[in-house]
Design a protein around this motif. Structure first.
Motif, PDB file in Angstrom:
ATOM      1  N   ASP A 144      -2.441  -8.161   1.872  1.00  0.00           N
ATOM      2  CA  ASP A 144      -2.804  -9.463   2.910  1.00  0.00           C
ATOM      3  C   ASP A 144      -1.700  -9.490   4.154  1.00  0.00           C
ATOM      4  O   ASP A 144      -1.912  -8.315   4.657  1.00  0.00           O
ATOM      5  CB  ASP A 144      -0.511 -10.575   2.463  1.00  0.00           C
ATOM      6  CG  ASP A 144       0.146  -9.989   1.857  1.00  0.00           C
ATOM      7  OD1 ASP A 144       0.512  -8.764   2.534  1.00  0.00           O
ATOM      8  OD2 ASP A 144       0.908 -10.673   1.043  1.00  0.00           O
ATOM      9  N   GLY A 183      -4.429 -10.859  -3.168  1.00  0.00           N
ATOM     10  CA  GLY A 183      -2.772 -10.771  -2.342  1.00  0.00           C
ATOM     11  C   GLY A 183      -2.284  -9.351  -2.883  1.00  0.00           C
ATOM     12  O   GLY A 183      -3.136  -8.237  -2.966  1.00  0.00           O
ATOM     13  N   ARG A 184      -1.237  -9.095  -2.538  1.00  0.00           N
ATOM     14  CA  ARG A 184      -0.402  -8.062  -2.440  1.00  0.00           C
ATOM     15  C   ARG A 184      -0.062  -7.855  -4.115  1.00  0.00           C
ATOM     16  O   ARG A 184      -0.102  -8.481  -4.861  1.00  0.00           O
ATOM     17  CB  ARG A 184       1.011  -8.063  -1.723  1.00  0.00           C
ATOM     18  CG  ARG A 184       1.882  -6.991  -1.778  1.00  0.00           C
ATOM     19  CD  ARG A 184       3.339  -7.268  -1.236  1.00  0.00           C
ATOM     20  NE  ARG A 184       3.478  -7.651   0.121  1.00  0.00           N
ATOM     21  CZ  ARG A 184       4.066  -7.734   1.645  1.00  0.00           C
ATOM     22  NH1 ARG A 184       5.172  -7.748   0.835  1.00  0.00           N
ATOM     23  NH2 ARG A 184       3.751  -7.855   2.130  1.00  0.00           N
ATOM     24  N   TYR A 223      -5.225 -12.733   6.200  1.00  0.00           N
ATOM     25  CA  TYR A 223      -5.225 -13.592   4.798  1.00  0.00           C
ATOM     26  C   TYR A 223      -5.721 -15.302   4.693  1.00  0.00           C
ATOM     27  O   TYR A 223      -6.517 -15.295   3.697  1.00  0.00           O
ATOM     28  CB  TYR A 223      -4.457 -13.603   3.663  1.00  0.00           C
ATOM     29  CG  TYR A 223      -4.281 -13.430   2.731  1.00  0.00           C
ATOM     30  CD1 TYR A 223      -4.616 -12.718   1.818  1.00  0.00           C
ATOM     31  CD2 TYR A 223      -3.795 -14.154   1.569  1.00  0.00           C
ATOM     32  CE1 TYR A 223      -5.228 -12.846   0.569  1.00  0.00           C
ATOM     33  CE2 TYR A 223      -3.940 -14.872   0.199  1.00  0.00           C
ATOM     34  CZ  TYR A 223      -4.546 -14.216  -0.026  1.00  0.00           C
ATOM     35  OH  TYR A 223      -4.378 -14.219  -1.837  1.00  0.00           O
ATOM     36  N   GLU A 224      -5.167 -16.164   5.515  1.00  0.00           N
ATOM     37  CA  GLU A 224      -5.494 -17.762   5.068  1.00  0.00           C
ATOM     38  C   GLU A 224      -6.758 -17.261   5.974  1.00  0.00           C
ATOM     39  O   GLU A 224      -7.306 -18.517   5.229  1.00  0.00           O
ATOM     40  CB  GLU A 224      -3.890 -18.048   6.270  1.00  0.00           C
ATOM     41  CG  GLU A 224      -3.183 -17.966   5.404  1.00  0.00           C
ATOM     42  CD  GLU A 224      -2.652 -18.981   3.687  1.00  0.00           C
ATOM     43  OE1 GLU A 224      -3.940 -20.265   3.717  1.00  0.00           O
ATOM     44  OE2 GLU A 224      -2.155 -18.247   3.005  1.00  0.00           O
TER      45      GLU A 224
END
Length: 397
Positions: free
Chosen positions: A255, A279-280, A259-260
């Motif tokens: 992330d 994600g992470r 990311y967004e």
């Protein structure tokens, strides 16, 4: 040996870096390790209050559960600018406290403000101080107006140090430019855990989980997703040319700042099948994710100052997994790996698809991949830890 480590990043939440690998292994070898860190992502946390209170976390490990590291987080004021001022004084007081009570044999610094404080206190108490340069830290300061001051503090901390250790040739050159003595500057490469990073690792469960077919070409990126990492540009390029690359998938593990935006690109361009955002993920799963990759990526902006002199540890891991790396032709990377050693270069992220396709069509993928693993075969973490341990022991003697 008692080792006090001082850094201005999050030891607990950030992905494992060079210092985590080393300190876990030093702990396993019987050395006592304490880390003073800073929760750098505090503005993103959903917590109230004006002040972050001091915390101590015991029995921390990042790489190996046998390790036991104590992490100390001094308090600071959670307001822009005031956070830096309060950090300097609270970290300085904490370092002094640890010197008087923990009585470290050596201090290893990776930060800026707290590294400067540590270097001064180490001189006062006659303790060897090692500046461990693994990044161009002043270029990472988000407030551009503070970067020149950060560089000034970096120079001061380096000049106050007994030794400077770097992880690649370009960082060694930078250390000397910042005031380090050539004779007291030591290069110790990044390491690889060859037991974990095995090219023959089974990737079937990852492929099944993320709907990756055996004939898909997987472009893989892992780590903190900076805006300058090139992932947004590559995702849009993939969307624009999906008809030419129907079997290509971009798998991003991690992330970060971009990311967004990537989630929005995925939605806007209907890329749910070709842009995979996990994600992470836990450190233990990374080799398995890597095993599913066809190409591993680092197509960062070529003119980004932060990226000029660094060589991310993940490139060694990519090569160890016998994957062809496609990266921007950045000075640190090209100096470290040169040419024909498993790393293929592009100028920008939009060129990645064509580069990957040309390598496949040439029939040279396996040859390039095997050359890369051969190039990093001597970077075993135990060997790297041996070198690091000897430097500290010699300083103490």
């Amino acid at each position: 040996m008692k080792i006090l480590v001082v850094q201005e990043s999050d030891w607990l939440k950030r992905n494992p870096h060079q210092q985590h690998h080393l300190m876990d292994r030093m702990s396993i070898r019987g050395h006592e390790v304490r880390v003073i860190d800073y929760p750098i992502d505090w503005p993103k946390d959903d917590n109230d209050g004006f002040k972050f209170e001091r915390e101590v976390v015991d029995n921390v490990y990042k790489i190996d559960e046998r390790a036991s590291v104590q992490v100390i987080r001094p308090g600071f004021i959670k307001k822009p600018v005031l956070n830096y001022i309060s950090l300097y004084y609270s970290h300085k007081n904490e370092i002094k406290y640890q010197i008087e009570n923990f009585k470290p044999d050596v201090i290893v610094s990776l930060g800026l403000l707290n590294a400067y404080a540590a270097s001064k206190l180490a001189k006062k108490y006659n303790i060897p101080h090692v500046y461990y340069l693994i990044d161009v830290l002043y270029a990472l300061i988000p407030e551009k107006t503070f970067q020149s001051f950060g560089k000034y503090i970096n120079k001061k901390a380096i000049k106050n140090s007994t030794k400077v250790i770097t992880i690649n040739q370009k960082l060694s050159e930078l250390a000397v430019k910042l005031g380090a003595s050539k004779e007291e500057t030591i290069l110790i490469d990044a390491g690889i855990d060859f037991n974990s990073y095995d090219p023959n690792l089974d990737s079937s469960s990852i492929k099944q989980e993320y709907n990756i077919k055996d004939d898909d070409i997987v472009l893989f990126f892992m780590g903190f997703i900076y805006d300058f990492a090139g992932m947004k540009e590559l995702a849009i390029k993939l969307a624009q040319e999906r008809d030419n690359y129907p079997h290509y998938k971009l798998l991003i593990v991690g992330d970060g700042d971009a990311y967004e935006d990537l989630l929005q690109i995925q939605k806007d361009y209907n890329l749910q099948d070709q842009l995979i955002l996990t994600g992470r993920q836990s450190f233990e799963r990374i080799p398995e994710f890597l095993s599913s990759a066809s190409f591993c990526l680092l197509p960062a902006y070529i003119d980004e100052e932060i990226m000029q002199d660094i060589v991310p540890i993940k490139i060694y891991e990519y090569l160890a997994m016998e994957k062809v790396v496609i990266a921007s032709e950045l000075p640190g990377i090209s100096t470290e790996f040169g040419y024909n050693h498993g790393v293929e270069y592009v100028h920008e992220a939009s060129e990645v698809l064509a580069k990957a396709e040309s390598i496949i069509q040439s029939g040279k993928y396996d040859e390039i991949a095997k050359t890369g693993r051969e190039y990093v075969k001597d970077n075993d973490w135990e060997v790297i830890t041996d070198k690091f341990e000897k430097v500290l022991e010699d300083l103490i003697k």
